[in-house]
Write a protein that holds these residues in place. Structure first.
Motif, PDB file in Angstrom:
ATOM      1  N   GLN A 100     -13.901   1.520   9.082  1.00 36.21           N
ATOM      2  CA  GLN A 100     -14.800   2.036   8.046  1.00 36.21           C
ATOM      3  C   GLN A 100     -14.708   1.204   6.769  1.00 36.21           C
ATOM      4  O   GLN A 100     -15.264   1.574   5.736  1.00 36.21           O
ATOM      5  CB  GLN A 100     -14.456   3.494   7.730  1.00 36.21           C
ATOM      6  CG  GLN A 100     -14.626   4.438   8.893  1.00 36.21           C
ATOM      7  CD  GLN A 100     -14.163   5.841   8.538  1.00 36.21           C
ATOM      8  OE1 GLN A 100     -14.333   6.309   7.413  1.00 36.21           O
ATOM      9  NE2 GLN A 100     -13.575   6.519   9.506  1.00 36.21           N
ATOM     10  N   GLY A 101     -13.987   0.068   6.828  1.00 36.15           N
ATOM     11  CA  GLY A 101     -13.915  -0.840   5.689  1.00 36.15           C
ATOM     12  C   GLY A 101     -12.749  -0.613   4.747  1.00 36.15           C
ATOM     13  O   GLY A 101     -12.702  -1.207   3.669  1.00 36.15           O
ATOM     14  N   HIS A 102     -11.787   0.204   5.117  1.00 34.69           N
ATOM     15  CA  HIS A 102     -10.641   0.482   4.245  1.00 34.69           C
ATOM     16  C   HIS A 102      -9.461  -0.398   4.634  1.00 34.69           C
ATOM     17  O   HIS A 102      -9.121  -0.502   5.809  1.00 34.69           O
ATOM     18  CB  HIS A 102     -10.251   1.960   4.340  1.00 34.69           C
ATOM     19  CG  HIS A 102     -11.348   2.882   3.943  1.00 34.69           C
ATOM     20  ND1 HIS A 102     -11.647   3.174   2.636  1.00 34.69           N
ATOM     21  CD2 HIS A 102     -12.253   3.561   4.700  1.00 34.69           C
ATOM     22  CE1 HIS A 102     -12.681   4.005   2.599  1.00 34.69           C
ATOM     23  NE2 HIS A 102     -13.064   4.241   3.837  1.00 34.69           N
ATOM     24  N   ASP A 103      -8.819  -1.010   3.624  1.00 35.10           N
ATOM     25  CA  ASP A 103      -7.678  -1.867   3.922  1.00 35.10           C
ATOM     26  C   ASP A 103      -6.485  -1.618   3.004  1.00 35.10           C
ATOM     27  O   ASP A 103      -5.491  -2.336   3.070  1.00 35.10           O
ATOM     28  CB  ASP A 103      -8.077  -3.343   3.866  1.00 35.10           C
ATOM     29  CG  ASP A 103      -8.549  -3.769   2.492  1.00 35.10           C
ATOM     30  OD1 ASP A 103      -8.613  -2.928   1.566  1.00 35.10           O
ATOM     31  OD2 ASP A 103      -8.867  -4.959   2.329  1.00 35.10           O
ATOM     32  N   ARG A 104      -6.578  -0.621   2.163  1.00 38.23           N
ATOM     33  CA  ARG A 104      -5.475  -0.282   1.263  1.00 38.23           C
ATOM     34  C   ARG A 104      -4.912   1.068   1.686  1.00 38.23           C
ATOM     35  O   ARG A 104      -5.620   2.070   1.666  1.00 38.23           O
ATOM     36  CB  ARG A 104      -5.953  -0.200  -0.179  1.00 38.23           C
ATOM     37  CG  ARG A 104      -6.413  -1.510  -0.710  1.00 38.23           C
ATOM     38  CD  ARG A 104      -6.819  -1.373  -2.166  1.00 38.23           C
ATOM     39  NE  ARG A 104      -7.472  -2.597  -2.573  1.00 38.23           N
ATOM     40  CZ  ARG A 104      -8.575  -2.642  -3.289  1.00 38.23           C
ATOM     41  NH1 ARG A 104      -9.141  -1.541  -3.705  1.00 38.23           N
ATOM     42  NH2 ARG A 104      -9.108  -3.799  -3.602  1.00 38.23           N
ATOM     43  N   PHE A 105      -3.622   1.075   2.036  1.00 39.07           N
ATOM     44  CA  PHE A 105      -2.980   2.294   2.511  1.00 39.07           C
ATOM     45  C   PHE A 105      -1.767   2.595   1.649  1.00 39.07           C
ATOM     46  O   PHE A 105      -1.045   1.698   1.224  1.00 39.07           O
ATOM     47  CB  PHE A 105      -2.566   2.143   3.973  1.00 39.07           C
ATOM     48  CG  PHE A 105      -3.736   1.947   4.890  1.00 39.07           C
ATOM     49  CD1 PHE A 105      -4.442   3.033   5.394  1.00 39.07           C
ATOM     50  CD2 PHE A 105      -4.160   0.670   5.229  1.00 39.07           C
ATOM     51  CE1 PHE A 105      -5.535   2.844   6.224  1.00 39.07           C
ATOM     52  CE2 PHE A 105      -5.248   0.474   6.062  1.00 39.07           C
ATOM     53  CZ  PHE A 105      -5.939   1.568   6.558  1.00 39.07           C
ATOM     54  N   PHE A 106      -1.536   3.865   1.415  1.00 41.17           N
ATOM     55  CA  PHE A 106      -0.456   4.360   0.570  1.00 41.17           C
ATOM     56  C   PHE A 106       0.173   5.562   1.270  1.00 41.17           C
ATOM     57  O   PHE A 106      -0.515   6.319   1.963  1.00 41.17           O
ATOM     58  CB  PHE A 106      -1.029   4.788  -0.794  1.00 41.17           C
ATOM     59  CG  PHE A 106      -0.050   5.516  -1.666  1.00 41.17           C
ATOM     60  CD1 PHE A 106       0.789   4.813  -2.515  1.00 41.17           C
ATOM     61  CD2 PHE A 106       0.033   6.898  -1.642  1.00 41.17           C
ATOM     62  CE1 PHE A 106       1.696   5.492  -3.322  1.00 41.17           C
ATOM     63  CE2 PHE A 106       0.940   7.574  -2.448  1.00 41.17           C
ATOM     64  CZ  PHE A 106       1.771   6.863  -3.285  1.00 41.17           C
ATOM     65  N   LEU A 107       1.464   5.753   1.062  1.00 44.05           N
ATOM     66  CA  LEU A 107       2.120   6.967   1.556  1.00 44.05           C
ATOM     67  C   LEU A 107       3.387   7.210   0.760  1.00 44.05           C
ATOM     68  O   LEU A 107       3.902   6.324   0.088  1.00 44.05           O
ATOM     69  CB  LEU A 107       2.421   6.864   3.058  1.00 44.05           C
ATOM     70  CG  LEU A 107       3.243   5.689   3.572  1.00 44.05           C
ATOM     71  CD1 LEU A 107       4.740   5.960   3.466  1.00 44.05           C
ATOM     72  CD2 LEU A 107       2.881   5.409   5.018  1.00 44.05           C
TER      73      LEU A 107
END
Length: 151
Positions: A100-107
């Motif tokens: 879906q075009g997302h490439d920044r992940f945080f947790l």
């Protein structure tokens, strides 16, 4: 044993099983206060489940925010841990978000799980903090090609 990873609608039968698993892992096993376990994000998050041996044995959720996709509530039933289920769920969920075009992940990772998330390309930053009565660290994805944190 094969594992099936599915994205499931909130309050579907499978998602309700995931909520039950979260209660089992976080509230009963890890003693997270029950009022802290579920929140308003559960209504809008994208929920994933791992199914093995005909039952929901793992779950996580993705929250799509402007600045990143927040991964949370990663849980695997105790008797199914050590089989690669969490890693398979994370890879499937991150792949779905990337499509879906997302490439920044945080947790926010429990501090004793940092090595696991580092194996998936996450890097810890900032000070340790408490969440649900346990120490955590913020983590975000790291771009191996540029050797830079993805902000």
């Amino acid at each position: 044993m094969s594992t099936t990873i599915l994205s499931v609608p909130v309050f579907s039968t499978l998602c309700n099983a995931a909520f039950g698993l979260r209660r089992e892992v976080f509230v009963w096993e890890q003693k997270v206060p029950e009022e802290d376990e579920m929140d308003d994000y559960d209504l809008t998050a994208t929920h994933f489940v791992a199914i093995q041996e005909g039952e929901v044995v793992g779950t996580l959720r993705l929250i799509f925010l402007d600045e990143h996709v927040k991964i949370g509530r990663v849980a695997v039933r105790q008797s199914f841990r050590g089989r690669g289920i969490a890693k398979a769920m994370l890879r499937a969920a991150m792949s779905a978000a990337a499509e879906q075009g997302h490439d920044r992940f945080f947790l926010g990772a429990q501090s004793d799980k940092l090595g696991f998330y580092e194996s998936l390309g996450f890097v810890a930053f900032g000070p340790e903090f408490e969440d649900g009565g346990m120490p955590h660290r913020a983590m975000r994805t790291y771009d191996k090609d540029t050797a830079q944190l993805i902000d």
